[in-house]
Scaffold this motif. Structure first.
Motif, PDB file in Angstrom:
ATOM      1  N   LEU B  25       0.828  -1.202   0.000  1.00  0.00           N
ATOM      2  CA  LEU B  25       0.000   0.000   0.000  1.00  0.00           C
ATOM      3  C   LEU B  25       0.863   1.254   0.000  1.00  0.00           C
ATOM      4  CD1 LEU B  25      -2.906  -0.845   2.478  1.00  0.00           C
ATOM      5  CD2 LEU B  25      -3.075  -0.423   0.033  1.00  0.00           C
ATOM      6  N   VAL B  26       1.938   1.215   0.787  1.00  0.00           N
ATOM      7  CA  VAL B  26       2.811   2.388   0.852  1.00  0.00           C
ATOM      8  C   VAL B  26       3.446   2.643  -0.508  1.00  0.00           C
ATOM      9  CG1 VAL B  26       4.961   3.246   1.838  1.00  0.00           C
ATOM     10  CG2 VAL B  26       3.232   2.255   3.321  1.00  0.00           C
ATOM     11  N   ARG B  27       3.888   1.555  -1.173  1.00  0.00           N
ATOM     12  CA  ARG B  27       4.502   1.751  -2.492  1.00  0.00           C
ATOM     13  C   ARG B  27       3.483   2.287  -3.488  1.00  0.00           C
ATOM     14  NH1 ARG B  27       7.479  -3.126  -1.368  1.00  0.00           N
ATOM     15  NH2 ARG B  27       5.817  -4.357  -2.312  1.00  0.00           N
ATOM     16  N   ARG B  29       0.860   4.059  -2.847  1.00  0.00           N
ATOM     17  CA  ARG B  29       0.576   5.451  -2.525  1.00  0.00           C
ATOM     18  C   ARG B  29       1.707   6.363  -2.964  1.00  0.00           C
ATOM     19  NH1 ARG B  29      -0.024   5.105   2.893  1.00  0.00           N
ATOM     20  NH2 ARG B  29      -2.162   4.391   2.779  1.00  0.00           N
ATOM     21  N   GLY B  30       2.949   5.890  -2.797  1.00  0.00           N
ATOM     22  CA  GLY B  30       4.072   6.693  -3.253  1.00  0.00           C
ATOM     23  C   GLY B  30       4.026   6.927  -4.752  1.00  0.00           C
ATOM     24  N   ARG B  32       1.342   7.002  -6.602  1.00  0.00           N
ATOM     25  CA  ARG B  32       0.270   7.944  -6.926  1.00  0.00           C
ATOM     26  C   ARG B  32       0.675   9.369  -6.575  1.00  0.00           C
ATOM     27  NH1 ARG B  32      -4.977   6.213  -4.079  1.00  0.00           N
ATOM     28  NH2 ARG B  32      -5.773   8.022  -5.221  1.00  0.00           N
ATOM     29  N   ILE B  33       1.407   9.525  -5.477  1.00  0.00           N
ATOM     30  CA  ILE B  33       1.862  10.866  -5.106  1.00  0.00           C
ATOM     31  C   ILE B  33       2.795  11.419  -6.165  1.00  0.00           C
ATOM     32  CG2 ILE B  33       3.311  12.115  -3.466  1.00  0.00           C
ATOM     33  CD1 ILE B  33       2.121  10.418  -1.259  1.00  0.00           C
ATOM     34  N   LYS B  34       3.697  10.561  -6.652  1.00  0.00           N
ATOM     35  CA  LYS B  34       4.635  11.046  -7.657  1.00  0.00           C
ATOM     36  C   LYS B  34       3.897  11.407  -8.942  1.00  0.00           C
ATOM     37  CE  LYS B  34       9.190  10.073  -9.434  1.00  0.00           C
ATOM     38  NZ  LYS B  34       9.015  10.317 -10.854  1.00  0.00           N
TER      39      LYS B  34
END
Lengths: 88, 174
Positions: B25-27, B29-30, B32-34
């Motif tokens: 999930l963290v990856r 989300r990262g 999507r943020i980028k």
């Protein structure tokens, strides 16, 4: 020398020097002025390195923001801010 | 006794799976943020900038999912190649007296080639256009880093004790 440079395009050498000066002003710790070919090579190398470092910083900040969101309450105002940014 | 051992093992397996899902999930989300950051960067560019249009296309492709991410580079290359003026590089050996100058030009061309890979849409630009787009791209990248830093500080303040972060650019060898 001038014949080879003019064959590159219609832009003049003066305009190329203006572009190089513009790039120089954007690089960190760069106050050197010079229009020789050697400084052009160094300028381009510094430009490439600077763009790479900015890309790495964006990647690191993306990971950091992701980690911060993982530890955040889903109903907090910060999470709402992030969701609105991602929806945009 | 055996049932307790089995229960403990099942609990451990469940914890491992939960941690794996959390990391995934963290990856995600990262990523999507980028993609969102790149899209914002592309929108902030003025209309005439080639790197803004190229970056916008890449960000939109990344947003659709990992399956289409593999196509982004080739699609980008195809789109930027069509209709773009080609960079003319005619070299002629005019004597050994200009050997050193020729080597210098080769080095410049190598650096220009690296720059083309770094600036979105730069593969097919003329050298003069590439330099101009590079200056605009660097200014926008710096602004993006500033915004993301401010956002990270804001979120740090909301969720946890503030973290002192000082980023120092390493000194470049002369």
């Amino acid at each position: 020398m001038s014949s080879r440079r003019s064959s590159r395009g219609s832009i003049s050498e003066e305009e190329i020097n203006e572009l190089i000066s513009k790039l120089q002003s954007l690089l960190p710790n760069s106050r050197r002025r010079g229009s020789s070919q050697a400084s052009t090579t160094k300028l381009l190398k510094e430009t490439c390195n600077y763009i790479k470092s900015l890309h790495r910083e964006v990647d690191d900040l993306s990971d950091r923001l992701s980690d911060l969101m993982a530890t955040m309450d889903h109903n907090s105002p910060g999470a709402e801010i992030i969701r609105s940014i991602l929806r945009s | 006794m055996d049932r307790r051992v089995v229960t403990v093992q099942a609990e451990e397996d469940e914890m491992v799976r939960q941690r794996q899902r959390q990391r995934q999930l963290v990856r995600e989300r990262g990523r999507r943020i980028k993609a969102a950051a790149e899209l914002g960067l592309a929108r902030s560019s003025s209309g005439g900038r080639q790197w803004g249009r190229a970056l916008g296309r890449r960000a939109l492709l990344l947003r659709k999912g990992p399956a289409t991410a593999a196509l982004s580079s080739s699609t980008l290359l195809l789109e930027t190649s069509a209709g773009q003026e080609e960079s003319k590089q005619g070299k002629a050996m005019e004597g050994e007296a200009e050997q050193e100058e020729e080597e210098e030009e080769v080095m410049v061309d190598e650096k220009v080639a690296v720059l083309r890979q770094l600036v979105p849409g730069g593969e097919a630009m003329a050298v003069e256009r590439l330099l101009d787009e590079t200056a605009d791209y660097i200014a926008a990248l710096r602004a993006q880093v500033g915004v993301m830093r401010a956002l990270a500080c804001l979120l740090s303040g909301l969720g946890s004790p503030p973290e002192k972060e000082i980023s120092v650019t390493p000194e470049k060898p002369i």
